[in-house]
Write a protein that holds these residues in place. Sequence first.
Motif, short mmCIF file in Angstrom:
data_model
loop_
_atom_site.label_atom_id
_atom_site.label_comp_id
_atom_site.label_asym_id
_atom_site.label_seq_id
_atom_site.Cartn_x
_atom_site.Cartn_y
_atom_site.Cartn_z
N VAL A 46 0.85 -1.19 0.00
CA VAL A 46 0.00 0.00 0.00
C VAL A 46 0.89 1.24 0.00
CG1 VAL A 46 -1.71 1.34 1.26
CG2 VAL A 46 -1.90 -1.14 1.18
N ASP A 47 0.86 1.97 -1.11
CA ASP A 47 1.59 3.22 -1.23
C ASP A 47 0.68 4.23 -1.92
OD1 ASP A 47 1.59 2.41 -3.87
OD2 ASP A 47 3.69 1.79 -3.87
N ASN A 48 1.24 5.38 -2.29
CA ASN A 48 0.41 6.42 -2.91
C ASN A 48 -0.27 5.93 -4.18
OD1 ASN A 48 0.51 8.69 -1.22
ND2 ASN A 48 2.60 9.14 -1.86
N ARG A 49 0.49 5.21 -5.03
CA ARG A 49 -0.05 4.72 -6.29
C ARG A 49 -1.18 3.72 -6.04
NH1 ARG A 49 0.86 -0.04 -8.84
NH2 ARG A 49 0.26 -0.16 -11.05
N THR A 50 -0.93 2.76 -5.16
CA THR A 50 -1.93 1.74 -4.87
C THR A 50 -3.21 2.36 -4.30
OG1 THR A 50 -0.17 0.17 -4.37
CG2 THR A 50 -2.37 -0.38 -3.60
N ALA A 282 4.76 -3.78 13.60
CA ALA A 282 4.28 -2.57 12.91
C ALA A 282 4.47 -2.66 11.40
CB ALA A 282 5.00 -1.34 13.45
N LYS A 283 5.34 -3.57 10.94
CA LYS A 283 5.54 -3.76 9.50
C LYS A 283 4.56 -4.78 8.93
CE LYS A 283 10.50 -2.70 9.53
NZ LYS A 283 11.85 -3.18 9.17
N GLY A 284 3.74 -5.35 9.76
CA GLY A 284 2.92 -6.48 9.34
C GLY A 284 1.43 -6.28 9.40
N TYR A 285 0.93 -5.16 8.89
CA TYR A 285 -0.51 -4.98 8.72
C TYR A 285 -0.90 -5.48 7.33
CZ TYR A 285 -1.00 -2.09 12.93
OH TYR A 285 -1.04 -1.63 14.22
N PHE A 286 -1.93 -6.31 7.25
CA PHE A 286 -2.36 -6.87 5.97
C PHE A 286 -3.88 -6.74 5.83
CE2 PHE A 286 1.50 -9.09 7.17
CZ PHE A 286 2.25 -9.05 6.01
N LEU A 287 -4.31 -6.42 4.62
CA LEU A 287 -5.73 -6.37 4.31
C LEU A 287 -6.02 -7.42 3.24
CD1 LEU A 287 -8.02 -3.32 3.99
CD2 LEU A 287 -8.08 -5.05 2.20
N PHE A 288 -6.85 -8.40 3.58
CA PHE A 288 -7.19 -9.49 2.67
C PHE A 288 -8.51 -9.15 1.98
CE2 PHE A 288 -4.25 -11.23 5.62
CZ PHE A 288 -3.65 -12.33 5.03
N ARG A 289 -8.52 -9.27 0.66
CA ARG A 289 -9.71 -8.86 -0.11
C ARG A 289 -9.80 -9.64 -1.41
NH1 ARG A 289 -9.80 -2.68 -1.70
NH2 ARG A 289 -10.35 -2.50 0.51
N HIS A 331 6.73 3.53 8.57
CA HIS A 331 7.07 4.65 7.70
C HIS A 331 6.21 5.87 8.07
CE1 HIS A 331 8.51 1.62 4.43
NE2 HIS A 331 9.39 1.79 5.39
N PRO A 332 6.81 7.03 8.21
CA PRO A 332 6.03 8.23 8.57
C PRO A 332 4.89 8.53 7.61
CG PRO A 332 8.37 8.65 8.83
CD PRO A 332 8.25 7.32 8.15
N ASP A 333 5.11 8.28 6.29
CA ASP A 333 4.07 8.62 5.33
C ASP A 333 2.90 7.65 5.38
OD1 ASP A 333 5.38 6.45 4.20
OD2 ASP A 333 4.98 7.13 2.15
N SER A 334 3.01 6.57 6.17
CA SER A 334 1.90 5.63 6.28
C SER A 334 0.67 6.29 6.88
CB SER A 334 2.31 4.42 7.13
OG SER A 334 2.58 4.82 8.47
#
Length: 388
Positions: A46-50, A282-289, A331-334
């Motif tokens: 998950v980033d800006n593009r996604t 904190a690096k391991g948040y996941f969204l299943f869809r 990441h701060p931008d999260s």
Amino acid sequence: MICAVLAGCQAVPGEGPLTADIKADAGQSPVQIGRIDAAVFDIVKVDNRTAKLVSDYVVTALNRRFGIGGGAGRAVIGVGDQLKISIFEAGADGLFSTSDSKQTNLDVVVQQDGTAAIPYVGTVRFVGKTLEEARQAILTALKSRAVEPDVIVTSVNTASRKVTVSGAVGNSSQVPLGLVGDKITDVIANAGGPTGQPYETYITLVRGRKTGTALLSSVIDHPNENIYVQPGDQIFVARDPRTFTLLGAVKGNARVNFGASDLNLLEAVALGGGGNDAAIDAKGYFLFRYEEPDVVMSLLGTQRFNELLGKGMKPDRVGRYPIVYSFDMTHPDSLLVGQTFPVKNRDVIYASRHKAVDLGKFLTLIGTPLGIASQGAGVAYSVERIGN
């Protein structure tokens, strides 16, 4: 010794997979995973593009599938339509006039072959013609028979221009379409309006072999989604309070109601009380869809998508494919990106525990017996000394 401890951690009871486990299975076939019934999926960061791509697609679902078109299109006569045809003549004793009246009104119904009979004209084809085109066809046929004729064609009942609206509306019915064209919200209003709140009401439009579903609040908020309906369309309105499931190293594992018109990833995590500081990775948040195929192909690329199909990736019953979105909260931008990534109905958000949690459990498990053994040895030593 350290290797033995880490290996032992694999046997410790856990609450779901670790971050490394999820990433290791991503993109693997059931054979590679070692489970013949395993689901094939891929991970997308998950980033800006996604976030933008997913967000843009969510608010344009109907427009992408059906298109808003250039307007209502031509309103034409169809089979079963009832027409009122008024024929005027200048003379007092013509085919359609008398000394008392210079007009005759005819009620006709368009037959299955698309035609209807007009006295002194014969069979006229109406299907596919506008009211003006039908008027001109009758007028042309009468010019050599009637005295300075004129014709008016009026639509009385448009059996061919109806949309079926059913479900969570005030009055499930067949709604006739106007000549200027009607949009989704128009026909729903004519059927009595929705019975639920817009943010928990779904609209499903069926047109031929195409089906599209959108949230009513999205249709209202984004005019491009409020597309024109067409004769024969079926609209089903369903009230379904939106929920998501929150699992893993969070303060509250639960099925949670949205309670609002929209919800982003950060808000969803907060509704569950946030991550458990003593256990969360904190690096391991996941969204299943299960995601729309257009979105999956845009995110992964056609080549990767076809590769996963070859490995056995399967769609659900409505044609959506499994995808896992990975979110790194270190990441701060999260905190910015998370505000723009939309959560959808029935999403599963999983927060992985830190691997140190399993290490701690393992050390506790092996430490407890050792402690008992040590205490037992001390008691035996004391007894021996007393006996001496």
